[in-house]
Design a protein around this motif. Structure first.
Motif, PDB file in Angstrom:
ATOM      1  N   THR A   1       7.477   4.979  -2.161  1.00  0.00           N
ATOM      2  CA  THR A   1       8.171   3.808  -2.689  1.00  0.00           C
ATOM      3  C   THR A   1       9.306   3.333  -1.793  1.00  0.00           C
ATOM      4  N   ALA A   2      10.150   4.232  -1.336  1.00  0.00           N
ATOM      5  CA  ALA A   2      11.298   3.824  -0.524  1.00  0.00           C
ATOM      6  C   ALA A   2      10.844   3.207   0.799  1.00  0.00           C
ATOM      7  N   LEU A   3       9.895   3.854   1.457  1.00  0.00           N
ATOM      8  CA  LEU A   3       9.392   3.329   2.724  1.00  0.00           C
ATOM      9  C   LEU A   3       8.694   1.987   2.510  1.00  0.00           C
ATOM     10  N   GLY A   4       7.852   1.909   1.484  1.00  0.00           N
ATOM     11  CA  GLY A   4       7.137   0.667   1.190  1.00  0.00           C
ATOM     12  C   GLY A   4       8.087  -0.467   0.837  1.00  0.00           C
ATOM     13  N   ALA A   5       9.106  -0.163   0.036  1.00  0.00           N
ATOM     14  CA  ALA A   5      10.089  -1.190  -0.329  1.00  0.00           C
ATOM     15  C   ALA A   5      10.851  -1.664   0.907  1.00  0.00           C
ATOM     16  N   GLY A   6      11.158  -0.737   1.809  1.00  0.00           N
ATOM     17  CA  GLY A   6      11.840  -1.122   3.049  1.00  0.00           C
ATOM     18  C   GLY A   6      10.985  -2.024   3.904  1.00  0.00           C
TER      19      GLY A   6
ATOM     20  N   SER B   1       0.832  -1.208   0.000  1.00  0.00           N
ATOM     21  CA  SER B   1       0.000   0.000   0.000  1.00  0.00           C
ATOM     22  C   SER B   1       0.867   1.259   0.000  1.00  0.00           C
ATOM     23  N   LEU B   2       1.955   1.222   0.752  1.00  0.00           N
ATOM     24  CA  LEU B   2       2.862   2.373   0.768  1.00  0.00           C
ATOM     25  C   LEU B   2       3.482   2.595  -0.614  1.00  0.00           C
ATOM     26  N   VAL B   3       3.856   1.520  -1.291  1.00  0.00           N
ATOM     27  CA  VAL B   3       4.410   1.638  -2.643  1.00  0.00           C
ATOM     28  C   VAL B   3       3.368   2.249  -3.579  1.00  0.00           C
ATOM     29  N   GLN B   4       2.141   1.745  -3.506  1.00  0.00           N
ATOM     30  CA  GLN B   4       1.086   2.258  -4.372  1.00  0.00           C
ATOM     31  C   GLN B   4       0.726   3.711  -4.061  1.00  0.00           C
ATOM     32  N   ALA B   5       0.928   4.124  -2.821  1.00  0.00           N
ATOM     33  CA  ALA B   5       0.624   5.507  -2.431  1.00  0.00           C
ATOM     34  C   ALA B   5       1.759   6.472  -2.762  1.00  0.00           C
ATOM     35  N   GLY B   6       2.791   5.976  -3.432  1.00  0.00           N
ATOM     36  CA  GLY B   6       3.893   6.849  -3.818  1.00  0.00           C
ATOM     37  C   GLY B   6       5.013   6.945  -2.802  1.00  0.00           C
TER      38      GLY B   6
END
Length: 132
Positions: free
Chosen positions: A101-106, A94-99
């Motif tokens: 990306t770095a936090l979501g990938a982590g 969801s974080l990746v989809q919300a833009g």
């Protein structure tokens, strides 16, 4: 002389322990940020901020207990570790989809690595004669 095979068998447990401890520390940092927001008056609802902080702190304590279980010779930490990190996968996505990306990938990377280490970890023999 240390047994290299025993150390290799223990490595996934050590990785799972370290990553659970890291997740716990990150949650404690989030609680600190909530406290800072509350102190400077940025929180929209002080009761919600305090209750969220307490809930996050409870999660941090649970992860600390998991890390301790992994560092010991406990048999029980596998399932809660896998469940917790499986729940983090949609959060990361969801974080990746919300833009973010770095936090979501982590989040995804740590969740998959921790869950994988938990699955790969050998269950200690209850008799203490070796790993099962």
């Amino acid at each position: 002389m240390p047994d290299p095979d025993a150390e290799a068998r223990r490595a996934p447990r050590t990785v799972a322990a370290a990553l659970c401890a890291l997740q716990s520390l990150v949650l404690v940092g989030v609680v600190g940020f909530y406290g800072y927001e509350l102190a400077v008056g940025e929180g929209s609802d002080p009761v919600r901020v305090v209750m969220s902080g307490l809930l996050i702190l409870l999660g941090a304590a649970g992860l600390a207990v998991l890390a301790r279980g992994w560092w010991g010779r406990e048999r029980w930490p596998r399932t809660p570790t896998v469940v917790w990190n499986a729940l983090l996968v949609p959060v990361g996505w969801s974080l990746v989809q919300a833009g973010r990306t770095a936090l979501g990938a982590g989040v995804l990377f740590v969740a998959l690595l921790t869950g994988g280490a938990a699955v790969a970890a050998r269950v200690p023999d209850p008799d203490g004669l070796g790993d099962a």
